[in-house]
Design a protein around this motif. Structure first.
Motif, PDB file in Angstrom:
ATOM      1  N   GLN A 270       0.808  -1.219   0.000  1.00 53.18           N
ATOM      2  CA  GLN A 270       0.000   0.000   0.000  1.00 53.18           C
ATOM      3  C   GLN A 270       0.845   1.274   0.000  1.00 53.18           C
ATOM      4  O   GLN A 270       0.296   2.370  -0.010  1.00 53.18           O
ATOM      5  CB  GLN A 270      -0.911   0.006   1.239  1.00 53.18           C
ATOM      6  N   LYS A 271       2.150   1.123  -0.013  1.00 54.65           N
ATOM      7  CA  LYS A 271       3.046   2.271   0.148  1.00 54.65           C
ATOM      8  C   LYS A 271       2.828   3.345  -0.910  1.00 54.65           C
ATOM      9  O   LYS A 271       2.820   4.542  -0.610  1.00 54.65           O
ATOM     10  CB  LYS A 271       4.499   1.784   0.092  1.00 54.65           C
ATOM     11  N   MET A 272       2.631   2.951  -2.154  1.00 56.25           N
ATOM     12  CA  MET A 272       2.540   3.915  -3.247  1.00 56.25           C
ATOM     13  C   MET A 272       1.116   4.443  -3.448  1.00 56.25           C
ATOM     14  O   MET A 272       0.908   5.370  -4.228  1.00 56.25           O
ATOM     15  CB  MET A 272       3.016   3.273  -4.556  1.00 56.25           C
ATOM     16  N   ILE A 273       0.170   3.844  -2.745  1.00 55.06           N
ATOM     17  CA  ILE A 273      -1.241   4.163  -2.969  1.00 55.06           C
ATOM     18  C   ILE A 273      -1.762   5.172  -1.957  1.00 55.06           C
ATOM     19  O   ILE A 273      -2.545   6.061  -2.288  1.00 55.06           O
ATOM     20  CB  ILE A 273      -2.090   2.879  -2.892  1.00 55.06           C
ATOM     21  N   GLU A 274      -1.291   5.064  -0.735  1.00 62.24           N
ATOM     22  CA  GLU A 274      -1.919   5.817   0.362  1.00 62.24           C
ATOM     23  C   GLU A 274      -1.281   7.174   0.621  1.00 62.24           C
ATOM     24  O   GLU A 274      -1.989   8.157   0.873  1.00 62.24           O
ATOM     25  CB  GLU A 274      -1.860   4.966   1.638  1.00 62.24           C
ATOM     26  N   ASP A 275       0.050   7.266   0.590  1.00 54.98           N
ATOM     27  CA  ASP A 275       0.735   8.511   0.955  1.00 54.98           C
ATOM     28  C   ASP A 275       1.916   8.765   0.031  1.00 54.98           C
ATOM     29  O   ASP A 275       2.487   7.813  -0.538  1.00 54.98           O
ATOM     30  CB  ASP A 275       1.254   8.441   2.404  1.00 54.98           C
ATOM     31  N   PRO A 276       2.316  10.033  -0.112  1.00 52.87           N
ATOM     32  CA  PRO A 276       3.564  10.322  -0.835  1.00 52.87           C
ATOM     33  C   PRO A 276       4.737   9.637  -0.131  1.00 52.87           C
ATOM     34  O   PRO A 276       4.806   9.603   1.099  1.00 52.87           O
ATOM     35  CB  PRO A 276       3.681  11.849  -0.746  1.00 52.87           C
ATOM     36  N   THR A 277       5.641   9.094  -0.909  1.00 47.83           N
ATOM     37  CA  THR A 277       6.773   8.370  -0.341  1.00 47.83           C
ATOM     38  C   THR A 277       8.056   9.161  -0.567  1.00 47.83           C
ATOM     39  O   THR A 277       8.037  10.289  -1.067  1.00 47.83           O
ATOM     40  CB  THR A 277       6.866   6.971  -0.960  1.00 47.83           C
ATOM     41  N   ASP A 278       9.187   8.563  -0.196  1.00 46.18           N
ATOM     42  CA  ASP A 278      10.474   9.241  -0.353  1.00 46.18           C
ATOM     43  C   ASP A 278      11.351   8.477  -1.348  1.00 46.18           C
ATOM     44  O   ASP A 278      10.971   7.425  -1.846  1.00 46.18           O
ATOM     45  CB  ASP A 278      11.181   9.373   1.000  1.00 46.18           C
ATOM     46  N   ASP A 279      12.534   9.024  -1.599  1.00 46.34           N
ATOM     47  CA  ASP A 279      13.427   8.421  -2.602  1.00 46.34           C
ATOM     48  C   ASP A 279      13.845   7.007  -2.228  1.00 46.34           C
ATOM     49  O   ASP A 279      13.989   6.138  -3.095  1.00 46.34           O
ATOM     50  CB  ASP A 279      14.676   9.288  -2.779  1.00 46.34           C
ATOM     51  N   GLU A 364      10.361  20.655  -5.961  1.00 48.22           N
ATOM     52  CA  GLU A 364      10.279  21.607  -4.853  1.00 48.22           C
ATOM     53  C   GLU A 364      10.621  20.936  -3.531  1.00 48.22           C
ATOM     54  O   GLU A 364      11.386  21.477  -2.725  1.00 48.22           O
ATOM     55  CB  GLU A 364       8.880  22.209  -4.796  1.00 48.22           C
ATOM     56  N   LYS A 365      10.084  19.754  -3.307  1.00 46.46           N
ATOM     57  CA  LYS A 365      10.314  19.051  -2.040  1.00 46.46           C
ATOM     58  C   LYS A 365      11.772  18.648  -1.878  1.00 46.46           C
ATOM     59  O   LYS A 365      12.332  18.726  -0.776  1.00 46.46           O
ATOM     60  CB  LYS A 365       9.424  17.817  -1.961  1.00 46.46           C
ATOM     61  N   TRP A 403      -6.277  22.952 -10.439  1.00 50.24           N
ATOM     62  CA  TRP A 403      -7.140  21.854  -9.986  1.00 50.24           C
ATOM     63  C   TRP A 403      -6.515  21.080  -8.819  1.00 50.24           C
ATOM     64  O   TRP A 403      -7.205  20.730  -7.856  1.00 50.24           O
ATOM     65  CB  TRP A 403      -7.424  20.905 -11.141  1.00 50.24           C
ATOM     66  N   VAL A 404      -5.243  20.810  -8.906  1.00 48.93           N
ATOM     67  CA  VAL A 404      -4.582  20.041  -7.836  1.00 48.93           C
ATOM     68  C   VAL A 404      -4.570  20.848  -6.541  1.00 48.93           C
ATOM     69  O   VAL A 404      -4.792  20.303  -5.448  1.00 48.93           O
ATOM     70  CB  VAL A 404      -3.153  19.635  -8.259  1.00 48.93           C
ATOM     71  N   ILE A 405      -4.328  22.154  -6.634  1.00 48.86           N
ATOM     72  CA  ILE A 405      -4.366  22.999  -5.435  1.00 48.86           C
ATOM     73  C   ILE A 405      -5.760  22.989  -4.822  1.00 48.86           C
ATOM     74  O   ILE A 405      -5.918  22.865  -3.596  1.00 48.86           O
ATOM     75  CB  ILE A 405      -3.922  24.430  -5.780  1.00 48.86           C
ATOM     76  N   MET A 406      -6.791  23.099  -5.655  1.00 48.24           N
ATOM     77  CA  MET A 406      -8.166  23.088  -5.154  1.00 48.24           C
ATOM     78  C   MET A 406      -8.503  21.748  -4.504  1.00 48.24           C
ATOM     79  O   MET A 406      -9.166  21.696  -3.459  1.00 48.24           O
ATOM     80  CB  MET A 406      -9.138  23.380  -6.292  1.00 48.24           C
ATOM     81  N   GLU A 407      -8.036  20.650  -5.093  1.00 49.26           N
ATOM     82  CA  GLU A 407      -8.292  19.313  -4.521  1.00 49.26           C
ATOM     83  C   GLU A 407      -7.676  19.196  -3.137  1.00 49.26           C
ATOM     84  O   GLU A 407      -8.293  18.655  -2.210  1.00 49.26           O
ATOM     85  CB  GLU A 407      -7.733  18.233  -5.454  1.00 49.26           C
ATOM     86  N   MET A 408      -6.460  19.692  -2.989  1.00 50.78           N
ATOM     87  CA  MET A 408      -5.802  19.628  -1.678  1.00 50.78           C
ATOM     88  C   MET A 408      -6.527  20.500  -0.660  1.00 50.78           C
ATOM     89  O   MET A 408      -6.715  20.098   0.495  1.00 50.78           O
ATOM     90  CB  MET A 408      -4.343  20.075  -1.803  1.00 50.78           C
ATOM     91  N   PHE A 424      -1.304  20.125   5.141  1.00 48.33           N
ATOM     92  CA  PHE A 424      -1.029  21.558   5.041  1.00 48.33           C
ATOM     93  C   PHE A 424       0.347  21.802   4.432  1.00 48.33           C
ATOM     94  O   PHE A 424       0.527  22.675   3.578  1.00 48.33           O
ATOM     95  CB  PHE A 424      -1.105  22.219   6.421  1.00 48.33           C
ATOM     96  N   LEU A 425       1.323  21.013   4.890  1.00 48.61           N
ATOM     97  CA  LEU A 425       2.682  21.164   4.375  1.00 48.61           C
ATOM     98  C   LEU A 425       2.728  20.839   2.883  1.00 48.61           C
ATOM     99  O   LEU A 425       3.394  21.526   2.101  1.00 48.61           O
ATOM    100  CB  LEU A 425       3.638  20.261   5.150  1.00 48.61           C
ATOM    101  N   ASN A 426       2.005  19.800   2.481  1.00 45.64           N
ATOM    102  CA  ASN A 426       1.988  19.405   1.078  1.00 45.64           C
ATOM    103  C   ASN A 426       1.394  20.519   0.210  1.00 45.64           C
ATOM    104  O   ASN A 426       1.909  20.828  -0.874  1.00 45.64           O
ATOM    105  CB  ASN A 426       1.187  18.113   0.912  1.00 45.64           C
ATOM    106  N   LEU A 427       0.298  21.135   0.700  1.00 45.63           N
ATOM    107  CA  LEU A 427      -0.321  22.236  -0.028  1.00 45.63           C
ATOM    108  C   LEU A 427       0.627  23.424  -0.112  1.00 45.63           C
ATOM    109  O   LEU A 427       0.759  24.064  -1.176  1.00 45.63           O
ATOM    110  CB  LEU A 427      -1.625  22.644   0.663  1.00 45.63           C
TER     111      LEU A 427
END
Length: 451
Positions: A270-279, A364-365, A403-408, A424-427
């Motif tokens: 479920q790692k790639m489906i539920e939350d943003p991951t890291d390198d 950016e991240k 659209w992506v900003i509005m979704e967040m 909030f941090l992601n937005l």
């Protein structure tokens, strides 16, 4: 006058007879010794077998491998020594679980021993056909339970499979592809690997967790991780993947290189489906994709690799676009561009525009240069055949940011966010990504005008 008789002479005929006897005896002994089958032992021919084996006890595996090249007979005696209980016990070290040494120096020591042992077996069995070599080697290594697919009860804390892989890599280094095909087929038959792979790719993801872990450890530790040349790693990875349809190739790739739990080593589906991951969660997958794309093997075209990436992004279900974008960035410029160009050619401009937004967000991240994302977009624009298609794509990119900003924002306002304010941090990061992205676009368009 009577002549005096000289009584001081020696009996020359007798001396000649004796000298002739000695020479005849010398050459007779030499010819006899040369005709014996053990003559190729050289000075070792005077040693009883027991003494020869005692000498071997004082030599390292590397030294014994050098000695085995003296002659065929010496090599055969060394093979016989390895086959004895004392020889196999001494050479087949099995201290795979003692990992308490400072800095884990034992890891490199035992791995180096099995590298030398692989060289020893390579030299001792040099004159045998491949099939016979493999049978003999399997007969010797079968005594080590940790070398077996399911042989160790604690595989995550065991060095058995890495040592087996080091041994195998040294043994097969320099063999041609046909012989290596035989090695892979022999291992598949020995471990029933194909049937086990069929079980996991046909099961629900995570439905056979222990078997997934065993396949991952065997493929990584035995077949893939010890090669120094990328072409060799690509060859063995191709052997693993190519017998299967694309959808199963993607599943296997995720099982072998995807993110795992640090506690038990099991695959996190479920790692790639539920939350943003890291390198770190995607580096293994990205490296495997680059391996297949960059080595230029005949069995993989660029379209094959891009199709595999596309299929991977829905394993086990559709990934978050941010994770998909991160995988593309880690996979390198060529794969990233080819993947995006494929979408452009196939009329998937809106999907491509959303992906462009998340490429900017990852830049950016991770503090990557934002001009990379802008130049990638510029390069993709050249793929569109008409100015109208190009302009529609650019408009879609601008709309996608909104659209992506509005979704967040809607997700946050609805209360669907985590307690540590990651949403909030992601937005916040996305808004900054949009600003920096458009800043680079302005630089690109306005600087030529100022000059």
């Amino acid at each position: 006058m009577a002549s005096r008789i000289n009584t001081s002479f020696t009996l020359i005929p007798n001396q000649k007879y004796r000298r002739s006897n000695r020479r005849s005896s010398y050459f007779s002994n030499t010819c006899d010794s040369d005709s014996q089958p053990l003559s190729t032992l050289g000075n070792f021919k005077t040693l009883p077998l027991e003494i020869f084996q005692i000498i071997l006890k004082y030599l390292s595996a590397k030294d014994i491998s050098v000695l085995s090249m003296v002659s065929k007979t010496v090599g055969q005696r060394i093979i016989n020594y390895i086959s004895t209980s004392s020889g196999s016990k001494r050479l087949l070290l099995q201290d795979f679980h003692n990992l308490e040494l400072p800095g884990r120096r034992q890891d490199s020591t035992i791995l180096e021993h099995y590298r030398s042992l692989g060289l020893l077996f390579k030299r001792c069995t040099l004159l045998l056909p491949t099939k016979e070599r493999l049978k003999y080697i399997h007969k010797m290594l079968a005594e080590v339970s940790c070398f077996k697919f399911n042989g160790c009860a604690a595989p995550m804390q065991c060095l058995g499979l890495p040592c087996y892989g080091m041994f195998l890599q040294t043994l097969t280094a320099g063999w041609d592809e046909l012989e290596c095909h035989r090695v892979y087929n022999f291992l598949c038959e020995l471990t029933n690997l194909s049937r086990k792979m069929q079980t996991v790719v046909c099961s629900k993801p995570g439905g056979a967790r222990k078997l997934e872990l065993r396949i991952r450890l065997f493929c990584r530790n035995v077949l893939l991780d010890h090669w120094t040349h990328r072409s060799d790693s690509a060859f063995w990875l191709t052997r693993i993947l190519k017998p299967w349809p694309m959808v199963n190739q993607a599943r296997l790739l995720y099982i072998i290189f995807g993110p795992i739990s640090p506690q038990d080593g099991q695959v996190i589906w479920q790692k790639m489906i539920e939350d943003p991951t890291d390198d770190s969660s995607l580096k293994g997958l990205a490296d495997a994709i680059k391996l297949l794309y960059d080595t230029g093997t005949k069995e993989w075209t660029a379209d094959d690799v891009i199709s595999l990436v596309d299929e991977l992004s829905v394993v086990p279900r559709e990934w978050l676009l941010e994770n998909n974008a991160r995988l593309l960035i880690l996979s390198g410029n060529n794969i990233c561009f080819t993947f995006m160009a494929s979408k452009a050619v196939n009329g998937r401009a809106i999907e491509l525009a959303r992906l462009m937004v998340f490429l900017a967000l990852v830049c950016e991240k991770e503090l990557y240069c934002m001009d990379w994302a802008v130049k990638m977009m510029q390069k993709v624009c050249d793929v569109f055949s008409t100015p109208l298609e190009r302009n529609n794509f650019l408009q879609s990119v601008a709309n996608a940011f909104a659209w992506v900003i509005m979704e967040m924002m809607q997700s946050i306002m609805s209360g669907d966010h985590d307690e540590d304010d990651r949403s909030f941090l992601n937005l916040f990061q996305l808004v900054h990504a949009q600003a920096n992205f458009h800043k680079e676009v302005l630089y690109l368009t306005m600087n030529p005008l100022s000059t």
